[in-house]
Design an enzyme around this catalytic site. Structure first.
Site, short mmCIF file in Angstrom:
data_model
loop_
_atom_site.label_atom_id
_atom_site.label_comp_id
_atom_site.label_asym_id
_atom_site.label_seq_id
_atom_site.Cartn_x
_atom_site.Cartn_y
_atom_site.Cartn_z
N ARG A 226 53.20 -24.02 -101.27
CA ARG A 226 52.91 -25.45 -101.44
C ARG A 226 51.44 -25.75 -101.15
NH1 ARG A 226 56.69 -27.58 -98.32
NH2 ARG A 226 58.14 -28.07 -100.01
N SER A 227 50.89 -25.08 -100.14
CA SER A 227 49.50 -25.34 -99.78
C SER A 227 48.54 -24.93 -100.89
CB SER A 227 49.14 -24.62 -98.48
OG SER A 227 49.26 -23.21 -98.65
#
Length: 292
Positions: A226-227
């Site tokens: 996600r990052s």
């Protein structure tokens, strides 16, 4: 803080902003000022005492059984559609409510289910949470769901701190004159935001920037992907904000300081330091590869 909020207005898909800082540092004031800057952008407040029905809305089961028709009483997630959903002291909010909020923010849809009856409605909002870390933190799983995070503190420079006092007193003396004084600056900022919105979909993201995002995520030991995705989205939004057509390492570096600090793994009692050195090492390596 201002930049993180502006980027989310340009690109609401970034995932909101978590603002952490001590009391009296204008967190709430800044959020409300942003809504005053952008037309048709309101701030919907969610109090920490709000019940689930107040947040997601309620279905009238009795009405549905009697008439066969769904009757939905909208909640705060419906009111926040297209606006800012603002939660002060979000770290004191019930974890279940936070989960519901983050799911709605990620999906852009709020679904209410009661006794086998369900109702869905659009709920696309910019989630902004503020908190004082001294009063407790959010769970790591919830921290990761916020797109951007910033930490702020009181001004330590004497001249700058005096300026804060001066401006506040000027505002209280004559709010109308104070607002008028900054009208041109506000208009210029709004135009830059609107131009960035129009430019965003045309921003080019080279493959080597995707690889750089992956390298940064690995070097800083952030969990999951996600990052990486948020890093790229934020870098592209920064490029649009700066009036540029292609994402470059400078955008990636600027984005990293907004996207990664709250996602980095830390051992007990370990401070947030070390990011600067690791990030610079990855960027230097990328620069060497590009030079070759």
């Amino acid at each position: 803080m201002k930049l993180a909020l502006i980027l989310n207005v340009i690109n609401p898909r970034l995932g909101g902003v978590l603002i952490r800082g001590e009391k009296g540092t204008a967190k709430s004031t800044t959020v409300r000022a942003l809504a005053g800057l952008v037309p048709n952008l309101n701030v919907v407040n969610l109090p920490v005492s709000a019940t689930e029905d107040r947040v997601v809305g309620a279905l009238d089961i009795e009405h549905a059984i009697k008439t066969g028709e769904k009757k939905f009483e909208p909640g705060l997630l419906a009111a926040a559609d297209g606006h800012i959903l603002y939660i002060d002291e979000i770290n004191l909010l019930d974890d279940h409510i936070v989960d519901v909020l983050l799911d709605a923010a990620a999906m852009g849809v709020n679904t209410v289910e009661r006794e086998g009856i369900s109702y869905s409605h659009p709920s696309r909002f910019i989630l902004v949470g503020t908190m004082n870390p001294e009063e407790g933190d959010l769970r790591p799983q919830l921290l990761d769901r916020f797109g951007l995070s910033v930490e702020i503190g009181g001004e330590r420079d004497v001249q700058e701190r005096a300026q804060v006092i001066r401006r506040r007193m000027d505002y209280e003396r004559d709010p109308g004159a104070f607002v008028k004084q900054y009208a041109l600056e506000q208009e210029q900022m709004l135009n830059q935001i609107l131009q960035a919105r129009n430019r965003l979909d045309q921003v080019r993201i080279p493959d080597d920037m995707l690889e750089l995002a992956a390298s940064i995520g690995i070097a800083l030991e952030v969990e999951g992907h996600r990052s990486d995705i948020t890093l790229i989205k934020t870098a592209a939004t920064l490029a649009a904000w700066h009036g540029q057509e292609t994402v470059n390492p400078a955008h990636m570096q600027e984005a990293a300081y907004l996207v990664l600090p709250h996602r980095m793994r830390r051992k007990p009692f370990e401070e947030a330091g070390g990011m600067e050195q690791k990030l610079q090492g990855v960027l230097n390596s990328a620069g060497s590869v590009q030079a070759r």
